[in-house]
Design an enzyme around this catalytic site. Structure first.
Site, short mmCIF file in Angstrom:
data_model
loop_
_atom_site.label_atom_id
_atom_site.label_comp_id
_atom_site.label_asym_id
_atom_site.label_seq_id
_atom_site.Cartn_x
_atom_site.Cartn_y
_atom_site.Cartn_z
N ASP A 12 0.88 -1.17 0.00
CA ASP A 12 0.00 0.00 0.00
C ASP A 12 0.92 1.21 0.00
O ASP A 12 2.10 1.14 0.35
CB ASP A 12 -0.95 0.01 1.20
CG ASP A 12 -2.14 0.94 0.95
OD1 ASP A 12 -2.09 1.76 0.00
OD2 ASP A 12 -3.14 0.85 1.70
C1 BGC Z 1 -4.95 3.42 0.00
C2 BGC Z 1 -5.05 2.46 -1.15
C3 BGC Z 1 -4.83 3.18 -2.45
C4 BGC Z 1 -3.48 3.87 -2.40
C5 BGC Z 1 -3.16 4.66 -3.64
C6 BGC Z 1 -3.67 4.22 -0.04
O1 BGC Z 1 -3.65 5.22 0.93
O2 BGC Z 1 -5.02 2.72 1.22
O3 BGC Z 1 -6.31 1.84 -1.15
O4 BGC Z 1 -4.93 2.31 -3.52
O5 BGC Z 1 -3.45 4.77 -1.30
O6 BGC Z 1 -3.94 5.79 -3.71
#
Ligand code: BGC
Length: 786
Positions: free
Chosen positions: A257
């Site tokens: 993530d």
């Molecule tokens: C979120 C993800 C997301 C990623 C990119 C993160 O903060 O938890 O779900 O895909 O950011 O934006």
């Protein structure tokens, strides 16, 4: 004859195709092997990290391309360039209903089509990996991201996730199954430890990922921010290698993530391929140094790089040129989807659907009708190609012959402003039916922030109460991504839950309100009466960085069932404009084995006047089990459409896993012998028909007796009793003494409930420590049929 020729041709064709793909695979593999031998250590490490916010690292000197990864999940959030964050200036894309809405359809075919459309839009925008779906379990109603997740149930979440992935990937675009795993709270999400036992982890929090991986092989899996059993999701060899790769056979790559990696070297060793986004050169330098000083084996890096390159080259090969966004077509489809998610919770005296014959004057009340709330807050935010609103749709499409009036009712800029209610009441009193559009404003449901209560804004609740006092035909149309309380429920005639319906939501909702579409949504999450009734009430959002999953496997309806708590609306519930009758529940056998499984079928008939869709739900209960188990668990479901008077038989195959619990001591799924109830239901609280069957297990599972196993257990098991008798003949005879029956039994009862390790002194040395050791040794490796 003709048929035989055709089948032979198809077999040959398939064989040829397989040969071709394996030839292509072999070619790609040797190309990648060559590249890996040509890459420097620095380049290899660089490939295991993003180039910038949204792309993988290219290596130009070796013609290694880069690919684009983009949010997701219910539409594309593609930034204008890979090095731009993409909030507010993202490219236009079709915004579909969010995951909690999609799950309410219980329709895997429809979700597959949503995936297909999203995949096509991704192709049009040059995106190779769509960052979704999220299959995390809605453990608490307070979860800030609940709108982005499917369900409280692992099977429903997993099936929805698999359908979505298969749909997207059918278009040559990959997905990222997220957030792996036990990522169920937003508060302190970057640090919190999900403190849960292994059985709960497997039965509830891993199962949706397992289903999605096994049924759909997502190109990537996104490792979570939080710690699971003390270890960061991005650094867990248990989760990333043991379970994901070895147990489930995951073939893609693990992506972190965004900013989730703490220790890059530990992450790579654990099996995490790609750190996203490009954080800083610091982590790369640390990893290069680790390779040089031998801390990180270059073979580990090579394996990760090969798998990353496999995905990158596959994505490149499948990229299509010249795909265009079909704005109108996708918008129309999004409208259809919303009409399928709408979940009718109350419809007293058939207040809905609205028709000219029933009502001359319809009042629409609530600012949401003009300024719709249609998605959640955070990284999933799509910039829609168009945005419909109820007021316009109803006036333009359903206004003929009906007078439509409107009042704002509340002020979205101020939750406590009740100054607009009196005007709304006047409009309401003058109408024949009132539709109050209300629910949760955007700031109530957001990534990164949990809710602190589950109430709608005070102004919305007051508005509904006051309107229902002057208008008997009050229908509340709710817009929210997750459960809310409804203090006014007894005073209104109708409630239609429309979730967060995406850009074309207004049209879909209008289609249901005016009867063009018969509502068929069913709740994918329990609506509680009050927050205090919810399973994680005492353990959410956790304390001091630790979230105790104290309710264990009793999540969602599993908890309400066990505690006999009446929910506001139960899991699986939803009304229709027609009615259904269940009959003829059949099981393939009343006596089966875990190997043979069970076929269950049931007939459902539409007994009403309009065509409608029903979701048939199959729940399984273990009547008597060694471990504590939920009263019942959803195992299968299907959505069917029936014309008035039409009946259909639907059937389901139940396998060993559908009867099993996860034995954390033995690390395996076990289907115990005994009675099971198999039920066909219209909701978790509306069991229509059930059958009790007897299942004989054929499993041989390790007995696992050791020195801490009680004497009684050794005695009760036939195999170990033999061994016990070998070692303790005198003493065993000794406990069967003469005298008062009750006394003897009490004495024996006390004596046998000790671990065997204590027997040397309990028997005053008659049994030696050596003998206990030998006995335990002899019992090792024994198995039994559960
Ligand atoms: C979120 C993800 C997301 C990623 C990119 C993160 O903060 O938890 O779900 O895909 O950011 O934006």
């Amino acid at each position: 004859m003709k048929k035989t020729i055709l089948i032979s041709f198809l077999v040959l064709f398939a064989m040829n195709l397989n040969a071709q793909t394996s030839k292509e695979d072999a070619l790609l593999e040797s190309k990648i092997n060559k590249l890996v031998s040509d890459l420097t250590i620095q380049e290899k490490i660089a490939l295991c990290s993003g180039r910038d916010d949204w792309s993988t690292m290219p290596i130009e000197r070796l013609n290694i391309p880069w690919i684009w990864l983009s949010d997701g999940p219910h539409g594309l959030r593609r930034a204008p360039a890979t090095n731009k964050p993409g909030y507010g200036d993202q490219l236009l894309a079709t915004c579909f209903p969010t995951a909690s809405a999609l799950a309410a359809t219980w329709d895997v075919d429809l979700v597959y089509k949503v995936g297909q459309t999203l995949g096509n839009e991704a192709q049009a925008q040059g995106v190779s990996v769509l960052l979704g779906p999220g299959v995390n379990i809605k453990r608490s109603v307070l979860g800030g991201r609940n709108f982005e997740y499917f369900s409280e149930d692992p099977i429903l979440s997993g099936e929805m996730g698999a359908a979505y992935i298969n749909g997207v990937q059918s278009q040559g675009v990959g997905t990222s199954l997220k957030h792996f795993t036990a990522n169920n709270v937003e508060t302190m999400r970057m640090y919190n430890n999900s403190n849960l036992d292994n059985r709960t982890l497997h039965e509830i929090y891993l199962t949706p990922f397992e289903i999605a991986v096994k049924k759909a092989q997502p190109w990537t899996v996104m490792a979570c921010y939080n710690r699971v059993q003390e270890v960061y999701g991005t650094q867990s060899p248990y989760l990333l290698t043991e379970i994901l790769k070895k147990d489930w056979g995951f073939k893609g790559i693990v992506v972190s993530d965004w900013f989730a990696v703490i220790d890059r070297v530990a992450a790579m060793k654990a099996g995490m391929h790609l750190e996203m986004p490009k954080v800083s050169p610091v982590n790369n330098a640390i990893a290069v140094e680790a390779v040089k000083n031998g801390e990180l084996d270059i073979a580990v890096v090579d394996a990760l790089v090969k798998e990353i390159l496999t995905v990158v080259f596959k994505a490149k090969a499948l990229q299509k040129e010249g795909v265009e966004l079909n704005v109108e077509k996708d918008h129309a489809f999004a409208r259809k989807v919303t009409s399928e998610v709408a979940t009718l919770l109350k419809n007293e005296n058939d207040v809905l659907p609205i028709s000219k014959d029933k009502y001359k004057k319809v009042a629409i009340i609530g600012e949401f009708a003009a300024a719709p709330r249609y998605q959640g807050n955070g990284s999933s935010q799509v910039r829609p190609t168009k945005l419909d609103n109820i007021l316009d749709i109803v006036k333009n499409e359903y206004g003929k012959g009906i007078e439509i009036t409107y009042a704002q009712g509340y002020n979205l800029a101020d939750d406590n402003d009740v100054s607009l209610i009196s005007e709304a009441k006047k409009v309401a009193a003058e109408a024949d039916v009132v539709l109050v559009f209300s629910g949760l404003p955007l700031q109530y449901e957001s990534e990164g922030i949990d809710r602190t209560h589950i109430n709608m804004p005070p102004s919305h609740n007051k508005l509904i109460s006051e309107i229902s006092a002057v208008q008997k035909n009050t229908v509340v149309v709710l817009t929210n991504g997750s459960a809310v309380t409804m203090p006014w429920l007894n005073n209104v005639s109708g409630v239609l839950e429309t979730w967060l319906g995406g850009q074309a939501g207004a049209g879909g909702i209008a289609d249901v309100l005016f009867g063009k579409v018969n509502p068929s949504g069913k709740l994918a999450e329990t609506f509680p009466m009050r927050l205090e009734d919810t399973p994680a009430f005492f353990n959410f959002p956790g304390e001091q960085g630790d979230v105790l999953y104290g309710e264990r496997i009793f999540v969602g309806y599993r908890y309400y069932d066990e505690r006999k708590i009446e929910p506001l609306f139960p899991f699986g519930y939803g009304l229709s404009y027609t009615s259904f009758e269940y009959s003829n529940l059949k099981v393939s056998s009343k006596n089966t084995t875990d190997e043979d499984g069970l076929t269950v079928s049931v007939t459902v008939k539409n007994t009403g006047k309009v065509t409608g869709k029903e979701v048939v739900q199959i729940y399984v209960s273990d009547v008597k089990s060694t471990l504590q188990r939920p009263e019942k668990e959803l195992k299968k479901f299907v959505k069917i459409e029936l014309a008035p008077g039409e009946a259909k038989e639907v059937s389901f195959e139940l396998e060993r896993r559908d009867f099993s619990y996860y034995d954390a001591k033995r690390n395996m799924w076990i289907a115990e012998s005994g009675e099971y109830v198999v039920a066909a239901a219209a909701s978790s609280r509306d069991i229509k028909l059930s059958e009790t069957i007897n299942l004989q297990s054929t499993q041989q599972v390790p007995l696992m007796f050791d020195e801490y196993t009680f004497f009684l257990e050794y005695w009760n098991n036939k195999q170990t009793r033999e061994i016990l008798l070998e070692y303790m003949p005198n003493w065993i005879r000794g406990i069967v003494t003469e005298g008062d029956e009750a006394e003897i039994r009490e004495y024996q009862g006390f004596m046998v409930e000790h671990p065997i390790i204590k027997y040397p002194y309990i028997t005053h040395g008659e049994i030696t420590h050596k003998q206990v050791k030998e006995l335990v040794e002899k019992c090792k490796g024994l198995t039994y049929t559960p």
